[in-house]
Design an enzyme around this catalytic site. Structure first.
Site, PDB file in Angstrom:
ATOM      1  N   GLU B  53     -44.784  -4.851  31.888  1.00 44.62           N
ATOM      2  CA  GLU B  53     -44.685  -3.660  32.819  1.00 44.62           C
ATOM      3  C   GLU B  53     -45.714  -3.574  34.022  1.00 44.62           C
ATOM      4  OE1 GLU B  53     -44.850  -3.258  29.553  1.00 44.62           O
ATOM      5  OE2 GLU B  53     -42.772  -2.455  28.961  1.00 44.62           O
ATOM      6  N   HIS B 122     -41.889   7.343  21.744  1.00 46.96           N
ATOM      7  CA  HIS B 122     -40.623   7.090  22.480  1.00 46.96           C
ATOM      8  C   HIS B 122     -40.278   8.470  22.690  1.00 46.96           C
ATOM      9  CE1 HIS B 122     -41.026   2.909  21.111  1.00 46.96           C
ATOM     10  NE2 HIS B 122     -39.821   2.616  21.534  1.00 46.96           N
TER      11      HIS B 122
HETATM   12  C1  LIG Z   1     -44.539  -1.601  26.490  1.00 45.70           C
HETATM   13  C2  LIG Z   1     -43.075  -1.535  25.857  1.00 45.70           C
HETATM   14  N1  LIG Z   1     -42.080  -2.078  26.665  1.00 45.70           N
HETATM   15  C3  LIG Z   1     -40.864  -1.978  26.376  1.00 45.70           C
HETATM   16  C4  LIG Z   1     -40.636  -1.759  25.090  1.00 45.70           C
HETATM   17  C5  LIG Z   1     -39.140  -1.670  24.769  1.00 45.70           C
HETATM   18  N2  LIG Z   1     -38.972  -2.896  23.700  1.00 45.70           N
HETATM   19  C6  LIG Z   1     -39.060  -2.364  22.338  1.00 45.70           C
HETATM   20  S1  LIG Z   1     -38.788  -3.739  21.219  1.00 45.70           S
HETATM   21  C7  LIG Z   1     -38.731  -4.712  22.540  1.00 45.70           C
HETATM   22  C8  LIG Z   1     -38.568  -6.152  22.479  1.00 45.70           C
HETATM   23  C9  LIG Z   1     -39.657  -6.836  21.650  1.00 45.70           C
HETATM   24  O1  LIG Z   1     -39.578  -8.304  21.386  1.00 45.70           O
HETATM   25  P1  LIG Z   1     -40.307  -9.024  20.354  1.00 45.70           P
HETATM   26  O2  LIG Z   1     -41.870  -8.673  20.742  1.00 45.70           O
HETATM   27  O3  LIG Z   1     -39.858 -10.453  20.514  1.00 45.70           O
HETATM   28  O4  LIG Z   1     -40.238  -8.379  19.118  1.00 45.70           O
HETATM   29  P2  LIG Z   1     -38.663  -8.325  18.075  1.00 45.70           P
HETATM   30  O5  LIG Z   1     -38.055  -7.400  18.551  1.00 45.70           O
HETATM   31  O6  LIG Z   1     -37.905  -9.561  18.491  1.00 45.70           O
HETATM   32  O7  LIG Z   1     -39.222  -8.519  16.661  1.00 45.70           O
HETATM   33  C10 LIG Z   1     -38.986  -4.098  23.824  1.00 45.70           C
HETATM   34  C11 LIG Z   1     -38.927  -4.710  25.105  1.00 45.70           C
HETATM   35  C12 LIG Z   1     -41.516  -1.107  24.059  1.00 45.70           C
HETATM   36  N3  LIG Z   1     -41.203  -0.705  22.950  1.00 45.70           N
HETATM   37  N4  LIG Z   1     -42.807  -1.117  24.537  1.00 45.70           N
END
Ligand SMILES: Cc1ncc(C[n+]2csc(CCOP(=O)(O)OP(=O)(O)O)c2C)c(N)n1
Ligand SMILES: [Mg+2]
Lengths: 328, 323
Positions: B53, B122
């Site tokens: 972000e 959230h």
């Molecule tokens: C700062 C922020 N940006 C966006 C999100 C939305 N979001 C939730 S989980 C996620 C993906 C995370 O991917 P990863 O770190 O690979 O973890 P995984 O879900 O694959 O375990 C996103 C973009 C968030 N929760 N926090």
């Protein structure tokens, strides 16, 4: 370093993975029926990482998790009943129904919290390591995060700061090749997350997260380094989630958003962490069929009890809404 | 969808407009608001991003400074907190710091997305934070018509504009003209005429206030419902005109009470029109508490924004003072 695995170790890794796998699967039905309503990010397929890494920790070591941390919580010794109750949103939950699935916590066991802000807890683990250094404690702090979190600047700041101060913190990246709807190739120019350790001249490694013994070996070495003042360290575990990003499958108001190729999912399922360990157990005749069945039964019972306990428990009293905003 | 149409039309009309943010190529986060954009305008102008972000928002600010008109989208306001520096240190101050030499024509689109037991990280409605910052404009549509018109106005504006909408309003339908039109930034709208009390509602609060209007009438209270549509700068003259007539003021905001927009509106009206008020104004907001998870707590937490509670609160307020 080549590790020798005692029967006890194998049994523990096996049981931890089974507990995670089966409790995660036990949420599917109550999610689909609407009994469980909070967002639930299932860890199915990735159990090897939490089980293998956290087998080396004690209750005074501190870990922080993410939105997908049921596995970390359980492998750190967190109380299953309190976790299940939390996911139901009950007063008996580990966060008293205030946090839900994305905020599992068991402070007595050194699981100091989880949070869904991507990479939000990485620097907190650095802070826990800083506290160990100041207090001259031989403990280690562990930050779990996904491949997606590597996009956040704070991860890189945390690595630099931890390396600069030689902090006993282990960075554990669980690379499951997806960040919500984005495959790794769309979020990073190269598939080389582990090399982030290199410019900081800290110990780093990449290993299969689906081979729990590999996880156990690599994490064991890195955690030992942290304990003796050679931290920080960075590990990238390659793994895969079987289910949706959130919930049993990625079905958003009727739209299927799981874009992962079926063949890819199938390929990973053939490399299942639990099945891999079971083959090892069979090859080396470590546990008898009977012993394995006993473990499976115990796990099933524990999960059943946790759900029964949670369903019986009460939702928080609305009058207590303002509790816990401040420590009294 | 109104927003989708606004972005389609503005991207077609002006090649310097582009969309960047998480989920713009998937129904994952923003529902249908980005539908068809990628196919029509291509990956160069519809950019789905890694979870970064701070850098992505900074890049949008930089592109704006370099002459583009970016729309940077954040699927939840909570995630935007990583981007506070580019928004409030850089974008907000750039024009002033450069003595007027370089402006930042940028839309920062943040979505409030809460409920469903998603808990504290959230759920947050953080618009007041941005309204506090000189150099930022903050718009918050509550109708489909305004969703389109304010997005177009924000894109056309020569300054950084926070476009903050509420997921709870995505279901609301309304008439949306096909043509390109702007809803002027800084101009509120009277949603219902009334004479007993002025009820100002912000975003979802305006929606709820409009629903409460009929219930209040049944109870013999004629409320004038005002939707400021922009929370920075506020249309204080419009609200003041109304208060001159009704002599009472209540403000519904979907953020927290302390340091919020409701308090800001009340302070401005009190400063300028104390003499018109025949009783103390009232804030209807969320309590100063993080968003809880459990359904029982969630229900209690959001209760002040329910139509039933709004009606009861306003009725109590007006009755207290009816001689
Ligand atoms: C700062 C922020 N940006 C966006 C999100 C939305 N979001 C939730 S989980 C996620 C993906 C995370 O991917 P990863 O770190 O690979 O973890 P995984 O879900 O694959 O375990 C996103 C973009 C968030 N929760 N926090
Ligand atoms: Mg991932």
């Amino acid at each position: 370093m080549k590790h020798i695995y005692s029967k006890k170790t194998i049994q523990r890794l096996y049981e931890t993975m089974l507990r995670i796998r089966h409790v995660e699967e036990s949420f599917v039905e109550p999610i689909l029926s609407g009994t469980i309503r909070c967002p639930v990010h299932l860890y199915v397929g990735e159990e090897g990482v939490a089980a293998g890494t956290l087998a080396h920790t004690n209750k005074d070591d501190i870990i922080f998790g993410t939105h997908r941390s049921h596995g970390h919580y359980l492998a750190k010794g967190g109380d299953m009943r309190a976790m299940v109750a939390e996911i139901y949103g009950k007063e008996t939950g580990c966060a008293k129904g205030r946090g839900g699935s994305m905020h599992v916590v068991d402070a007595k066991k050194g699981m100091l919290g989880a949070a869904p802000i991507v990479a939000g807890t990485v620097s907190l683990a650095v802070g826990a390591a800083l506290s160990f250094k100041i207090k001259k404690q031989k403990n280690v702090a562990i930050a779990f995060f996904g491949d997606g979190a590597v996009g956040e600047g704070v991860l890189h700041e945390a690595l630099n700061f931890a390396a600069l101060n030689k902090l006993p913190v282990l960075f554990v990246c669980e690379n499951n090749y997806y960040s919500t709807h984005m495959p790794l190739r769309d979020t990073r120019p190269y598939d080389n997350i582990f090399e982030l350790g290199a410019p900081h001249k800290i110990a780093y490694a990449r290993a299969s997260g689906n081979d729990v013994l590999k996880v156990y070996d690599v994490a064991g070495d890195m955690i030992q380094k942290c304990r003796v003042g050679q931290g920080p360290a960075f590990i990238e575990f390659l793994t895969y989630r079987y289910r949706g990003h959130v919930g049993p499958n990625d079905n958003i108001q009727g739209t299927q958003t799981d874009i992962r190729p079926k063949a890819e999912v199938a390929k990973w399922k053939r490399n299942d962490p639990i099945r891999n360990l079971e083959s090892y157990i069979a090859r080396n005749k470590i546990l008898s069929r009977g012993e394995q069945d006993k473990i499976l039964k115990r796990v099933g019972k524990e999960i059943q009890n946790a759900h029964a306990f949670s369903q019986k428990s009460r939702f928080p009293d609305p009058k207590t809404l303002s509790d816990y905003v401040f420590k009294k | 969808m109104a927003l989708n149409e606004a972005i389609h039309q503005m991207m077609a009309e002006d090649p310097s407009v582009f969309l960047i943010g998480q989920g713009v190529k998937s129904p994952w986060y923003v529902g249908n608001t980005a539908t068809g954009l990628l196919d029509r305008f291509g990956e160069a102008r519809v950019i789905d991003t890694p979870v970064s972000e701070n850098a992505v928002t900074g890049a949008a600010v930089g592109a704006a400074i370099a002459g583009m008109k970016p729309i940077v989208e954040h699927p939840r306001m909570d995630f935007m907190m990583y981007a506070l520096d580019p928004i409030l240190n850089e974008a907000a101050n750039w024009l002033y710091m450069s003595g007027g030499a370089v402006n930042v024509p940028l839309v920062i689109w943040g979505i409030i997305n809460r409920g469903g037991e998603q808990a504290a990280q959230h759920s947050q409605a953080l618009h007041a934070l941005f309204a506090h910052i000189p150099g930022l404009k903050v718009v918050m549509p509550s109708t489909a018509y305004d969703a389109k018109g304010l997005m177009i106005a924000a894109i056309k504006d020569k300054n950084p504009v926070l476009y903050i909408d509420d997921r709870w309003l995505y279901r609301v339908k309304g008439n949306v003209p096909k043509k390109i039109y702007s809803v002027p930034i800084g101009k509120g709208a009277v949603r219902k005429k009334g004479k007993d009390i002025t009820v100002v509602g912000i975003s979802y609060g305006a929606h709820q206030a409009t629903l409460a209007y009929d219930e209040l009438l049944k109870k013999g209270i004629s409320a004038e419902i005002i939707d400021p549509r922009t929370v920075k700068p506020l249309d204080i003259p419009l609200i003041l005109e109304s208060v001159k007539k009704t002599k009472r003021l209540a403000v519904i905001d979907t953020g927290w009470k302390t340091g919020g927009i409701a308090g800001e509106i009340i302070a401005s009206i009190t400063e300028k029109g104390f003499q018109y008020l025949k009783q103390a104004p009232l804030r209807i907001t969320l309590p100063d508490i993080p968003a809880p998870m459990a359904r029982t707590l969630e229900e209690e937490y959001y209760r002040p924004l329910s139509v039933q509670s709004i009606v009861a609160t306003i009725e109590t307020m007006v009755r207290k003072n009816k001689k």
